[in-house]
Structure formats: structure tokens, C-alpha cells
Design a protein around this motif. Structure first.
Motif, PDB file in Angstrom:
ATOM      1  N   ALA A   1      46.793 -48.137  23.497  1.00 28.92           N
ATOM      2  CA  ALA A   1      46.052 -48.439  23.704  1.00 28.92           C
ATOM      3  C   ALA A   1      46.518 -49.384  24.611  1.00 28.92           C
ATOM      4  CB  ALA A   1      47.608 -49.797  23.196  1.00 28.92           C
ATOM      5  N   GLN A   2      46.963 -48.948  26.011  1.00 31.74           N
ATOM      6  CA  GLN A   2      47.000 -49.674  27.381  1.00 31.74           C
ATOM      7  C   GLN A   2      46.149 -48.452  28.532  1.00 31.74           C
ATOM      8  OE1 GLN A   2      50.735 -48.435  29.203  1.00 31.74           O
ATOM      9  NE2 GLN A   2      51.579 -50.606  28.154  1.00 31.74           N
ATOM     10  N   ASN A   3      44.535 -47.719  27.709  1.00 30.94           N
ATOM     11  CA  ASN A   3      44.437 -46.704  28.043  1.00 30.94           C
ATOM     12  C   ASN A   3      43.078 -46.738  27.076  1.00 30.94           C
ATOM     13  OD1 ASN A   3      45.286 -45.351  31.196  1.00 30.94           O
ATOM     14  ND2 ASN A   3      47.101 -45.755  29.813  1.00 30.94           N
ATOM     15  N   LYS A   4      42.697 -47.612  26.768  1.00 28.88           N
ATOM     16  CA  LYS A   4      40.969 -48.153  26.192  1.00 28.88           C
ATOM     17  C   LYS A   4      39.540 -46.978  26.033  1.00 28.88           C
ATOM     18  CE  LYS A   4      42.553 -51.243  23.658  1.00 28.88           C
ATOM     19  NZ  LYS A   4      42.738 -51.051  21.870  1.00 28.88           N
ATOM     20  N   ASN A   5      39.575 -46.401  26.024  1.00 24.49           N
ATOM     21  CA  ASN A   5      38.244 -45.935  25.569  1.00 24.49           C
ATOM     22  C   ASN A   5      37.783 -44.734  26.844  1.00 24.49           C
ATOM     23  OD1 ASN A   5      35.459 -45.687  24.104  1.00 24.49           O
ATOM     24  ND2 ASN A   5      34.445 -46.597  25.837  1.00 24.49           N
ATOM     25  N   LYS A   6      39.192 -44.204  27.009  1.00 23.40           N
ATOM     26  CA  LYS A   6      39.582 -43.036  28.043  1.00 23.40           C
ATOM     27  C   LYS A   6      39.879 -41.535  26.977  1.00 23.40           C
ATOM     28  CE  LYS A   6      41.929 -44.974  31.845  1.00 23.40           C
ATOM     29  NZ  LYS A   6      42.844 -45.329  32.501  1.00 23.40           N
ATOM     30  N   GLU A   7      38.825 -40.455  27.471  1.00 20.52           N
ATOM     31  CA  GLU A   7      39.829 -39.489  27.049  1.00 20.52           C
ATOM     32  C   GLU A   7      40.469 -38.584  26.576  1.00 20.52           C
ATOM     33  OE1 GLU A   7      35.371 -36.669  26.824  1.00 20.52           O
ATOM     34  OE2 GLU A   7      36.016 -37.145  28.727  1.00 20.52           O
ATOM     35  N   LEU A   8      40.653 -38.069  25.102  1.00 22.04           N
ATOM     36  CA  LEU A   8      42.487 -37.405  25.441  1.00 22.04           C
ATOM     37  C   LEU A   8      42.441 -36.242  25.390  1.00 22.04           C
ATOM     38  CD1 LEU A   8      45.030 -38.618  24.450  1.00 22.04           C
ATOM     39  CD2 LEU A   8      44.151 -38.353  22.326  1.00 22.04           C
ATOM     40  N   LEU A   9      42.753 -35.693  26.468  1.00 21.43           N
ATOM     41  CA  LEU A   9      43.256 -34.730  26.236  1.00 21.43           C
ATOM     42  C   LEU A   9      44.328 -33.994  25.823  1.00 21.43           C
ATOM     43  CD1 LEU A   9      40.536 -34.961  28.206  1.00 21.43           C
ATOM     44  CD2 LEU A   9      40.869 -32.413  28.704  1.00 21.43           C
ATOM     45  N   PHE A  10      44.147 -32.263  25.311  1.00 22.78           N
ATOM     46  CA  PHE A  10      45.521 -32.202  25.340  1.00 22.78           C
ATOM     47  C   PHE A  10      46.113 -30.503  26.038  1.00 22.78           C
ATOM     48  CE2 PHE A  10      45.322 -35.046  21.721  1.00 22.78           C
ATOM     49  CZ  PHE A  10      46.361 -35.718  22.145  1.00 22.78           C
ATOM     50  N   SER A  11      46.663 -30.157  26.683  1.00 21.42           N
ATOM     51  CA  SER A  11      47.134 -29.086  27.546  1.00 21.42           C
ATOM     52  C   SER A  11      48.743 -28.940  26.627  1.00 21.42           C
ATOM     53  CB  SER A  11      47.696 -29.262  28.590  1.00 21.42           C
ATOM     54  OG  SER A  11      47.707 -28.101  28.513  1.00 21.42           O
ATOM     55  N   TYR A  12      48.305 -27.377  25.753  1.00 22.42           N
ATOM     56  CA  TYR A  12      49.561 -26.694  24.970  1.00 22.42           C
ATOM     57  C   TYR A  12      49.880 -25.587  25.680  1.00 22.42           C
ATOM     58  CZ  TYR A  12      45.570 -23.440  24.028  1.00 22.42           C
ATOM     59  OH  TYR A  12      44.359 -22.815  24.056  1.00 22.42           O
ATOM     60  N   ALA A  13      49.016 -25.453  26.692  1.00 15.45           N
ATOM     61  CA  ALA A  13      50.039 -23.938  27.499  1.00 15.45           C
ATOM     62  C   ALA A  13      49.204 -24.396  29.001  1.00 15.45           C
ATOM     63  CB  ALA A  13      49.567 -22.637  26.825  1.00 15.45           C
ATOM     64  N   GLN A  14      50.564 -22.877  29.829  1.00 12.68           N
ATOM     65  CA  GLN A  14      49.805 -23.362  31.622  1.00 12.68           C
ATOM     66  C   GLN A  14      48.515 -22.994  31.194  1.00 12.68           C
ATOM     67  OE1 GLN A  14      51.957 -23.729  34.008  1.00 12.68           O
ATOM     68  NE2 GLN A  14      49.767 -24.145  35.412  1.00 12.68           N
ATOM     69  N   ASP A  15      47.271 -23.833  32.073  1.00 12.06           N
ATOM     70  CA  ASP A  15      46.025 -23.790  32.275  1.00 12.06           C
ATOM     71  C   ASP A  15      45.122 -23.968  30.753  1.00 12.06           C
ATOM     72  OD1 ASP A  15      45.997 -24.682  34.937  1.00 12.06           O
ATOM     73  OD2 ASP A  15      46.586 -22.305  35.278  1.00 12.06           O
ATOM     74  N   LYS A  16      45.636 -24.121  29.578  1.00 13.43           N
ATOM     75  CA  LYS A  16      45.135 -24.242  28.291  1.00 13.43           C
ATOM     76  C   LYS A  16      44.708 -25.300  27.475  1.00 13.43           C
ATOM     77  CE  LYS A  16      44.955 -19.168  27.957  1.00 13.43           C
ATOM     78  NZ  LYS A  16      43.760 -19.030  28.523  1.00 13.43           N
ATOM     79  N   LEU A  17      43.310 -26.124  27.347  1.00 16.25           N
ATOM     80  CA  LEU A  17      43.620 -26.854  26.873  1.00 16.25           C
ATOM     81  C   LEU A  17      42.933 -26.789  25.513  1.00 16.25           C
ATOM     82  CD1 LEU A  17      41.118 -28.953  29.836  1.00 16.25           C
ATOM     83  CD2 LEU A  17      43.676 -29.927  28.785  1.00 16.25           C
ATOM     84  N   VAL A  18      42.979 -27.903  24.327  1.00 20.08           N
ATOM     85  CA  VAL A  18      42.767 -27.515  22.672  1.00 20.08           C
ATOM     86  C   VAL A  18      41.328 -28.063  23.344  1.00 20.08           C
ATOM     87  CG1 VAL A  18      42.579 -28.659  20.743  1.00 20.08           C
ATOM     88  CG2 VAL A  18      44.635 -28.254  21.712  1.00 20.08           C
ATOM     89  N   GLY A  19      40.262 -27.089  22.290  1.00 17.12           N
ATOM     90  CA  GLY A  19      38.752 -27.942  22.524  1.00 17.12           C
ATOM     91  C   GLY A  19      38.163 -29.202  22.409  1.00 17.12           C
ATOM     92  N   ALA A  20      36.975 -29.597  23.322  1.00 19.27           N
ATOM     93  CA  ALA A  20      36.650 -30.747  22.904  1.00 19.27           C
ATOM     94  C   ALA A  20      36.442 -31.011  22.080  1.00 19.27           C
ATOM     95  CB  ALA A  20      35.364 -30.822  23.503  1.00 19.27           C
TER      96      ALA A  20
ATOM     97  N   ASN B   1      32.528 -33.730  25.021  1.00 21.96           N
ATOM     98  CA  ASN B   1      33.172 -34.752  25.283  1.00 21.96           C
ATOM     99  C   ASN B   1      33.909 -34.667  24.443  1.00 21.96           C
ATOM    100  OD1 ASN B   1      31.291 -35.894  26.905  1.00 21.96           O
ATOM    101  ND2 ASN B   1      30.269 -36.491  25.343  1.00 21.96           N
ATOM    102  N   TYR B   2      35.741 -35.205  25.040  1.00 22.03           N
ATOM    103  CA  TYR B   2      36.697 -34.791  23.785  1.00 22.03           C
ATOM    104  C   TYR B   2      36.860 -36.536  23.018  1.00 22.03           C
ATOM    105  CZ  TYR B   2      38.548 -31.214  26.594  1.00 22.03           C
ATOM    106  OH  TYR B   2      38.105 -30.319  26.949  1.00 22.03           O
ATOM    107  N   MET B   3      37.765 -36.511  22.464  1.00 28.35           N
ATOM    108  CA  MET B   3      37.692 -37.666  21.532  1.00 28.35           C
ATOM    109  C   MET B   3      38.544 -38.795  22.257  1.00 28.35           C
ATOM    110  SD  MET B   3      39.887 -37.648  17.666  1.00 28.35           S
ATOM    111  CE  MET B   3      38.857 -37.038  17.184  1.00 28.35           C
TER     112      MET B   3
END
Length: 180
Positions: free
Chosen positions: A11-30, A72-74
């Protein structure tokens, strides 16, 4: 991190892309989607005879195969709208720990707590971490802390016998006694 804290960060970061890192240098896909919100109850008995009860909230993340290559991420707003909809159907348990359930072809599905969150001008980065299993009855069964470098339990060789009572049974445990 509690569900309420996670929602507050979004809520404090409106309309920003939300990225998840599940391991070192590994992101959940966009191409991920928030596909399910689970109110989870654990009602357990450990190997030492102690009962445990707690609740968590799991957000299931899924990568859509039809959206491979998406760049583009969610956004935080989209996740908040999903959580608002879920809450209108079944109340979110905002005082529980939030964990993300995620897996792909290269990473076994895991339920991971939030390690930390970083924010910049356009994105919110949520770092997750895998929790190792552990013995909850280590004081009863004679196990000491886990050697995190070797990722294996350390047994105390000369641990004295410990009597443990519970409402259901009295047990005598010592290292290698078979109670764990």
C-alpha cells in the motif's frame, strides 16, 4: 513477516512492479500470477510428544506458460486488488506469517518466508528464503543446534538422559534412543 505488514508495504508503494527472488540471483518470472491465498492451520505432535498449533497464510505464485517472455511484472496495485477480493470472500488472517508457495521446472515447489524487502523508484523486491527442517523436540531427544555450514545435525555425544512428561505419556529420551 505478518500479512498485515506485507500489505502495508504494498500500500505504501503504489503502482510499483512486484518482484520475488526465490534463490540467489533467481527471480520468479514476470509471467507470474497470484493464483491462491491459503489460510493454513498446523496442528502437530513432534517426536518428543509435544503438541504444537500455529497458523500461516500462503500466497501461491504460478508462472503462466502462455506468457513466457513477458517483461512487465505484476504491480503492487494488482496484488492489493486480488487480496481485497480474497478478503471480501474469506477473511485474510492478517496477524499470521505470510509465506510464498512457488516452484518451477528447475526449482522444487517450496513454501518460503520473506527474508527482506528492498524498494526503489519503480520496483518492490521481495527476497524469500528456504527454511531447513529441524527437530522441534531437540531438547528432549538430545539434539543440539544445526551446523549450518555442513547442513547436518550435530549430536552431543555425552548428553545425559532426560525425562520428559506430557499430558499423554512419560518418555525417556537420549541421543540415538529412537525417540526422534
Amino acid at each position: 513477516m505478518k500479512v498485515a505488514e506485507f500489505i502495508e508495504v504494498l500500500a505504501q508503494n503504489k503502482n510499483k512492479e512486484l518482484l520475488f527472488s526465490y534463490a540467489q540471483d533467481k527471480l520468479v518470472g514476470a509471467n507470474y500470477h497470484l493464483t491462491e491465498v491459503k489460510n493454513v492451520q498446523f496442528d502437530t505432535t513432534d517426536c518428543g510428544g509435544k503438541t504444537n498449533f500455529w497458523e500461516e497464510t500462503h500466497f501461491q505464485l504460478w508462472e503462466s506458460p502462455s506468457e513466457l517472455g513477458k517483461r512487465n511484472y505484476m504491480t503492487t496495485d494488482k496484488i492489493l486488488s486480488i487480496l481485497t477480493r480474497v478478503n471480501s470472500i474469506k477473511a485474510l488472517k492478517t496477524d499470521t506469517e505470510v509465506k510464498m508457495e512457488y516452484g518451477n521446472e528447475a526449482f522444487t515447489t517450496s513454501v518460503m518466508p520473506v527474508k527482506h524487502i528492498e524498494i526503489d523508484g519503480k520496483r518492490v523486491y521481495v527476497s524469500l528464503f528456504s527454511e531447513a527442517t529441524r527437530c522441534k523436540a531437540n531438547d528432549v531427544c538430545g539434539l543440539s543446534a544445526v551446523d549450518r555450514d555442513a547442513e547436518s545435525p550435530i549430536f552431543e555425544e555425552q548428553k545425559p538422559k532426560i525425562k520428559h512428561s506430557s499430558s499423554q505419556a512419560m518418555s525417556l529420551c537420549e541421543p540415538n534412543s529412537g525417540c526422534c
